[in-house]
Write an enzyme that holds these catalytic residues in place. Sequence first.
Site, PDB file in Angstrom:
ATOM      1  N   ASP A  45      -7.812  -0.987   0.853  1.00  0.00           N
ATOM      2  CA  ASP A  45      -7.478  -0.765   2.260  1.00  0.00           C
ATOM      3  C   ASP A  45      -8.680  -1.027   3.159  1.00  0.00           C
ATOM      4  O   ASP A  45      -8.583  -1.724   4.166  1.00  0.00           O
ATOM      5  CB  ASP A  45      -7.015   0.672   2.499  1.00  0.00           C
TER       6      ASP A  45
ATOM      7  N   ASP B 274       2.573   1.549  -3.671  1.00  0.00           N
ATOM      8  CA  ASP B 274       1.782   2.042  -4.800  1.00  0.00           C
ATOM      9  C   ASP B 274       1.725   3.572  -4.805  1.00  0.00           C
ATOM     10  O   ASP B 274       1.800   4.193  -5.860  1.00  0.00           O
ATOM     11  CB  ASP B 274       0.401   1.406  -4.878  1.00  0.00           C
ATOM     12  N   GLY B 275       1.639   4.177  -3.642  1.00  0.00           N
ATOM     13  CA  GLY B 275       1.653   5.639  -3.578  1.00  0.00           C
ATOM     14  C   GLY B 275       2.989   6.215  -4.016  1.00  0.00           C
ATOM     15  O   GLY B 275       3.041   7.235  -4.720  1.00  0.00           O
TER      16      GLY B 275
ATOM     17  N   ASP C 214      -7.097   1.978  -4.311  1.00  0.00           N
ATOM     18  CA  ASP C 214      -6.263   1.905  -3.120  1.00  0.00           C
ATOM     19  C   ASP C 214      -7.118   1.980  -1.854  1.00  0.00           C
ATOM     20  O   ASP C 214      -6.980   1.160  -0.946  1.00  0.00           O
ATOM     21  CB  ASP C 214      -5.237   3.044  -3.148  1.00  0.00           C
TER      22      ASP C 214
ATOM     23  N   ASP D 287       0.833  -1.196   0.000  1.00  0.00           N
ATOM     24  CA  ASP D 287       0.000   0.000   0.000  1.00  0.00           C
ATOM     25  C   ASP D 287       0.873   1.252   0.000  1.00  0.00           C
ATOM     26  O   ASP D 287       0.546   2.241  -0.662  1.00  0.00           O
ATOM     27  CB  ASP D 287      -0.925  -0.013   1.220  1.00  0.00           C
TER      28      ASP D 287
ATOM     29  N   ARG E 175       3.610   8.681  -7.372  1.00  0.00           N
ATOM     30  CA  ARG E 175       4.296   9.974  -7.383  1.00  0.00           C
ATOM     31  C   ARG E 175       5.544   9.941  -8.259  1.00  0.00           C
ATOM     32  O   ARG E 175       5.805  10.873  -9.015  1.00  0.00           O
ATOM     33  CB  ARG E 175       4.652  10.397  -5.948  1.00  0.00           C
TER      34      ARG E 175
ATOM     35  N   SER F 226      -3.996   8.776 -10.142  1.00  0.00           N
ATOM     36  CA  SER F 226      -5.271   8.850 -10.853  1.00  0.00           C
ATOM     37  C   SER F 226      -6.410   8.677  -9.860  1.00  0.00           C
ATOM     38  O   SER F 226      -6.233   8.115  -8.777  1.00  0.00           O
ATOM     39  CB  SER F 226      -5.352   7.758 -11.925  1.00  0.00           C
TER      40      SER F 226
END
Length: 185
Positions: free
Chosen positions: A78, A56-57, A74, A53, A61, A67
């Site tokens: 979660d 992916d962020g 996401d 998690d 960036r 998006s």
Amino acid sequence: MARPSAEKTPSVYLYIPNIIGYFRIIINFIAFAICYSNRVLFAILYFFSFFCDGLDGWFARKFNQASTFGAVLDMVTDRVSTACLLALLSQFYRPGLVFLMLLGLDITSHWFQMYSSFLSGKTSHKDVKDTGNWLLKLYYGHRPFMAFCCVASEVLYIVLFLFADEKSTSLLNVRRHYFYDCLSN
């Protein structure tokens, strides 16, 4: 006439962070499928999904692939994974209502924050520059604090799952058993 770009932009569904999101869904399916038969493997898989998690962020960036689809994927991943774990904990511990209330708080708070952010024209629910709410500014405005809160709560849930007996246990007994186990070792 403009020349077509040599570099073709991939579909949003094939963005690297979204592929990581799909992978997280698969990991969670496997983890929850084996949660009763192999608790340790469940905990490892669940935590690995949680670790992804954060990845992916970072990839979103780094490659400028943020998006709305990815943000929703996401957040839903979660919320569903945490909801499933809290539902499991509500079956192992008494009062189980504590975990169901945490589940409700988790889902509604994130939904309200995301919905109100999108209604105000923001592209991310983490954009809290214009809010007057000090708690949201603290949580979303300081990534280390947000990371600490997320990791601490998920680790607590995983540890409670690993310590759970097959029969219902009082939440107070978990602390007592853990304390005595530490002293005896």
